[in-house]
Design a protein around this motif. Structure first.
Motif, PDB file in Angstrom:
ATOM      1  N   ARG A 207      36.573   4.998 -98.891  1.00 48.58           N
ATOM      2  CA  ARG A 207      37.452   6.047 -99.393  1.00 48.58           C
ATOM      3  C   ARG A 207      36.671   7.136-100.135  1.00 48.58           C
ATOM      4  NH1 ARG A 207      40.056   3.103-102.801  1.00 48.58           N
ATOM      5  NH2 ARG A 207      38.662   3.724-104.511  1.00 48.58           N
ATOM      6  N   ASP A 208      35.823   6.714-101.090  1.00 47.80           N
ATOM      7  CA  ASP A 208      35.153   7.681-101.963  1.00 47.80           C
ATOM      8  C   ASP A 208      34.022   8.422-101.264  1.00 47.80           C
ATOM      9  OD1 ASP A 208      36.876   6.673-103.844  1.00 47.80           O
ATOM     10  OD2 ASP A 208      35.359   5.486-104.899  1.00 47.80           O
ATOM     11  N   VAL A 209      33.206   7.678-100.514  1.00 47.80           N
ATOM     12  CA  VAL A 209      32.013   8.269 -99.911  1.00 47.80           C
ATOM     13  C   VAL A 209      32.298   8.860 -98.536  1.00 47.80           C
ATOM     14  CG1 VAL A 209      29.655   7.829 -99.131  1.00 47.80           C
ATOM     15  CG2 VAL A 209      30.518   6.688-101.196  1.00 47.80           C
ATOM     16  N   LEU A 210      32.829   8.024 -97.645  1.00 44.73           N
ATOM     17  CA  LEU A 210      32.973   8.461 -96.255  1.00 44.73           C
ATOM     18  C   LEU A 210      34.125   9.434 -96.045  1.00 44.73           C
ATOM     19  CD1 LEU A 210      32.278   5.116 -94.331  1.00 44.73           C
ATOM     20  CD2 LEU A 210      30.670   6.847 -95.177  1.00 44.73           C
ATOM     21  N   VAL A 211      35.246   9.187 -96.712  1.00 47.90           N
ATOM     22  CA  VAL A 211      36.433  10.016 -96.481  1.00 47.90           C
ATOM     23  C   VAL A 211      36.486  11.200 -97.444  1.00 47.90           C
ATOM     24  CG1 VAL A 211      38.952  10.039 -96.366  1.00 47.90           C
ATOM     25  CG2 VAL A 211      37.680   8.038 -95.556  1.00 47.90           C
ATOM     26  N   ASP A 212      36.586  10.921 -98.754  1.00 44.74           N
ATOM     27  CA  ASP A 212      36.693  12.014 -99.722  1.00 44.74           C
ATOM     28  C   ASP A 212      35.392  12.821 -99.810  1.00 44.74           C
ATOM     29  OD1 ASP A 212      39.246  11.137-100.230  1.00 44.74           O
ATOM     30  OD2 ASP A 212      38.741  10.116-102.111  1.00 44.74           O
ATOM     31  N   GLY A 213      34.270  12.129 -99.719  1.00 44.64           N
ATOM     32  CA  GLY A 213      32.993  12.814 -99.851  1.00 44.64           C
ATOM     33  C   GLY A 213      32.567  13.569 -98.617  1.00 44.64           C
ATOM     34  N   TYR A 214      32.495  12.883 -97.476  1.00 46.51           N
ATOM     35  CA  TYR A 214      31.932  13.480 -96.259  1.00 46.51           C
ATOM     36  C   TYR A 214      32.944  13.712 -95.141  1.00 46.51           C
ATOM     37  CZ  TYR A 214      27.373  13.338 -98.327  1.00 46.51           C
ATOM     38  OH  TYR A 214      26.307  13.589 -99.151  1.00 46.51           O
ATOM     39  N   ASN A 215      34.175  13.262 -95.332  1.00 51.32           N
ATOM     40  CA  ASN A 215      35.223  13.491 -94.345  1.00 51.32           C
ATOM     41  C   ASN A 215      34.715  13.178 -92.935  1.00 51.32           C
ATOM     42  OD1 ASN A 215      37.755  14.255 -93.357  1.00 51.32           O
ATOM     43  ND2 ASN A 215      37.102  16.371 -93.033  1.00 51.32           N
ATOM     44  N   VAL A 216      34.141  11.984 -92.772  1.00 49.30           N
ATOM     45  CA  VAL A 216      33.490  11.643 -91.504  1.00 49.30           C
ATOM     46  C   VAL A 216      34.474  11.639 -90.343  1.00 49.30           C
ATOM     47  CG1 VAL A 216      31.630  10.312 -92.552  1.00 49.30           C
ATOM     48  CG2 VAL A 216      33.775   9.170 -91.959  1.00 49.30           C
ATOM     49  N   ALA A 217      33.977  12.069 -89.190  1.00 51.23           N
ATOM     50  CA  ALA A 217      34.772  12.014 -87.969  1.00 51.23           C
ATOM     51  C   ALA A 217      34.509  10.699 -87.231  1.00 51.23           C
ATOM     52  CB  ALA A 217      34.426  13.190 -87.060  1.00 51.23           C
ATOM     53  N   HIS A 218      33.293  10.192 -87.362  1.00 47.90           N
ATOM     54  CA  HIS A 218      32.889   8.996 -86.629  1.00 47.90           C
ATOM     55  C   HIS A 218      31.742   8.340 -87.397  1.00 47.90           C
ATOM     56  CE1 HIS A 218      33.110   7.184 -82.400  1.00 47.90           C
ATOM     57  NE2 HIS A 218      32.250   6.422 -83.041  1.00 47.90           N
ATOM     58  N   VAL A 219      31.748   7.017 -87.474  1.00 51.22           N
ATOM     59  CA  VAL A 219      30.689   6.267 -88.138  1.00 51.22           C
ATOM     60  C   VAL A 219      30.043   5.326 -87.130  1.00 51.22           C
ATOM     61  CG1 VAL A 219      30.223   4.456 -89.845  1.00 51.22           C
ATOM     62  CG2 VAL A 219      31.667   6.394 -90.466  1.00 51.22           C
ATOM     63  N   VAL A 220      28.715   5.262 -87.153  1.00 48.08           N
ATOM     64  CA  VAL A 220      27.951   4.375 -86.269  1.00 48.08           C
ATOM     65  C   VAL A 220      27.100   3.447 -87.125  1.00 48.08           C
ATOM     66  CG1 VAL A 220      26.318   4.220 -84.360  1.00 48.08           C
ATOM     67  CG2 VAL A 220      27.878   6.184 -84.505  1.00 48.08           C
ATOM     68  N   VAL A 221      27.179   2.142 -86.863  1.00 46.32           N
ATOM     69  CA  VAL A 221      26.410   1.157 -87.622  1.00 46.32           C
ATOM     70  C   VAL A 221      25.827   0.119 -86.671  1.00 46.32           C
ATOM     71  CG1 VAL A 221      27.749   1.430 -89.742  1.00 46.32           C
ATOM     72  CG2 VAL A 221      28.454  -0.267 -88.027  1.00 46.32           C
ATOM     73  N   GLY A 222      24.832  -0.633 -87.158  1.00 41.64           N
ATOM     74  CA  GLY A 222      24.288  -1.739 -86.407  1.00 41.64           C
ATOM     75  C   GLY A 222      25.183  -2.962 -86.520  1.00 41.64           C
ATOM     76  N   TYR A 223      24.953  -3.927 -85.642  1.00 45.44           N
ATOM     77  CA  TYR A 223      25.782  -5.131 -85.556  1.00 45.44           C
ATOM     78  C   TYR A 223      25.793  -5.947 -86.846  1.00 45.44           C
ATOM     79  CZ  TYR A 223      21.400  -7.692 -85.170  1.00 45.44           C
ATOM     80  OH  TYR A 223      20.162  -8.214 -85.442  1.00 45.44           O
ATOM     81  N   ASP A 224      24.732  -5.839 -87.656  1.00 45.85           N
ATOM     82  CA  ASP A 224      24.606  -6.663 -88.859  1.00 45.85           C
ATOM     83  C   ASP A 224      24.900  -5.884 -90.141  1.00 45.85           C
ATOM     84  OD1 ASP A 224      22.395  -5.044 -88.633  1.00 45.85           O
ATOM     85  OD2 ASP A 224      20.917  -6.603 -89.087  1.00 45.85           O
ATOM     86  N   PHE A 225      25.554  -4.752 -90.023  1.00 43.00           N
ATOM     87  CA  PHE A 225      25.839  -3.915 -91.194  1.00 43.00           C
ATOM     88  C   PHE A 225      26.797  -4.613 -92.149  1.00 43.00           C
ATOM     89  CE2 PHE A 225      28.444  -0.425 -93.135  1.00 43.00           C
ATOM     90  CZ  PHE A 225      27.430   0.079 -93.955  1.00 43.00           C
ATOM     91  N   ILE A 226      26.400  -4.675 -93.425  1.00 44.11           N
ATOM     92  CA  ILE A 226      27.206  -5.269 -94.494  1.00 44.11           C
ATOM     93  C   ILE A 226      27.272  -4.261 -95.640  1.00 44.11           C
ATOM     94  CG2 ILE A 226      27.356  -7.135 -96.185  1.00 44.11           C
ATOM     95  CD1 ILE A 226      27.831  -8.180 -93.470  1.00 44.11           C
ATOM     96  N   PHE A 227      28.434  -4.138 -96.273  1.00 41.90           N
ATOM     97  CA  PHE A 227      28.553  -3.160 -97.342  1.00 41.90           C
ATOM     98  C   PHE A 227      29.608  -3.605 -98.353  1.00 41.90           C
ATOM     99  CE2 PHE A 227      31.830  -2.235 -94.355  1.00 41.90           C
ATOM    100  CZ  PHE A 227      32.853  -1.574 -95.019  1.00 41.90           C
TER     101      PHE A 227
END
Length: 326
Positions: A108-128
């Protein structure tokens, strides 16, 4: 490439992009597959492509006294990402407050409110997220909730070998920078500031630039054929060289230092920041009976380094080429 260090007050031209997320330590071929996917999607959508990474590495933050493990610092990582043609690099500070942010809070804070991303790409082992609660499945669910697409890139490798930072560290520890380069897709390199040394090298005809490897994973002790990058404004000049990484047992030294001799070059490098790319391993570090024996061996090391580097240069494996440099 634009470099940003925050997710608040993001410039409008850096919002609405396709973002690859991860630590990207070493920017190896597995990372490059994730980044290439983001760039392909961005091209298709007519959007900018960026990378979001974290500084320091979360592992470094939670275990600051552990042995150094990093394959790249922020500067070397940025150099590789620029080389890959990205539009934006976001390097967020990983601190206590950030580590306690929930998975949804991060989205919410970083991807949406901050960067308003259209698409996110991650590796299979991404943890956050706090306590590693966010997985690729959670990210996909949050993407649906907040209105952005998610692509997960499966493991990338050759044969039975998966491109990974762990495998690259093992290659370097074994004294095989050539194999590490095959996994990285580029030479493994360090960047550091030249410090004042004993100035012994200049008295025997082989002056060296001395660089401590602060924070980096330590490769096998010994002598290497290297290429040295000298910063010239926005340009980097690459010079052939030979380097010793070790404790200099002939002089009873105990600290570990990288000593780099640039071939057919002279000048003052004190306090300058150099990039040093490890091309091939020549021999283990040795203790010599005296200066004459050491000087004779260095002459042989220089000869061997010239042969190795000439072979690479003849095959036109320039560092700037977007292919494996081996």
């Amino acid at each position: 490439m634009r470099i940003l260090r925050d997710y608040q007050n993001v410039p409008e031209e850096c919002r609405g992009l396709v973002l690859a997320i991860g630590n990207f330590d070493g920017v190896h071929r597995g990372h490059q597959a994730v980044i290439a996917e983001a760039q392909e999607i961005a091209d298709r959508l007519g959007l900018a492509a960026g990378v979001l990474t974290f500084e320091p590495h979360s592992r470094e933050f939670f275990a600051p006294d552990a042995p150094p493990f990093r394959l790249s610092t922020l500067d070397t990582k940025a150099a590789h990402l620029k080389w890959l043609g990205l539009d934006v690099m976001v390097a967020l500070e990983f601190n206590l407050a950030f580590s306690q942010k929930s998975a949804e809070g991060f989205v919410r804070d970083v991807l949406v409110d901050g960067y308003n991303v259209a698409h996110v790409v991650v590796g299979y082992d991404f943890i956050f997220g706090h306590k590693r609660q966010g997985t690729t499945v959670v990210l996909a669910e949050l993407g649906k909730k907040y209105g952005f697409e998610v692509t997960v890139v499966e493991p990338v490798g050759e044969g039975t070998v998966i491109f990974s930072s762990t495998a690259i560290r093992e290659c370097l520890k074994a004294g095989d920078p050539g194999k590490a380069a095959l996994l990285l897709g580029h030479w493994w390199e360090i960047e550091g500031s030249v410090i004042e040394g004993d100035k012994r090298g200049r008295t025997i005809g082989f002056p060296t630039a001395n660089i401590p490897l602060v924070g980096y994973h330590h490769p096998k002790l010994g002598v290497y054929a290297v290429r040295v990058g000298l910063h010239r404004g926005t340009h980097v000049d690459w010079i052939d060289g030979v380097a010793n990484f070790g404790m200099r047992p002939t002089f009873d030294k105990k600290d570990v230092l990288l000593e780099v001799h640039l071939l057919d070059w002279s000048g003052d490098l004190y306090d300058q920041s150099l990039r040093v790319a490890f091309v091939d391993y020549i021999r283990p570090e040795m203790k010599f009976a005296g200066i004459e024996e050491l000087t004779a061996q260095i002459s042989e090391d220089v000869k061997k380094a010239r042969e190795i580097l000439a072979n690479h240069n003849n095959r036109q494996t320039k560092y700037a080429d977007k292919k494996v440099h081996s």
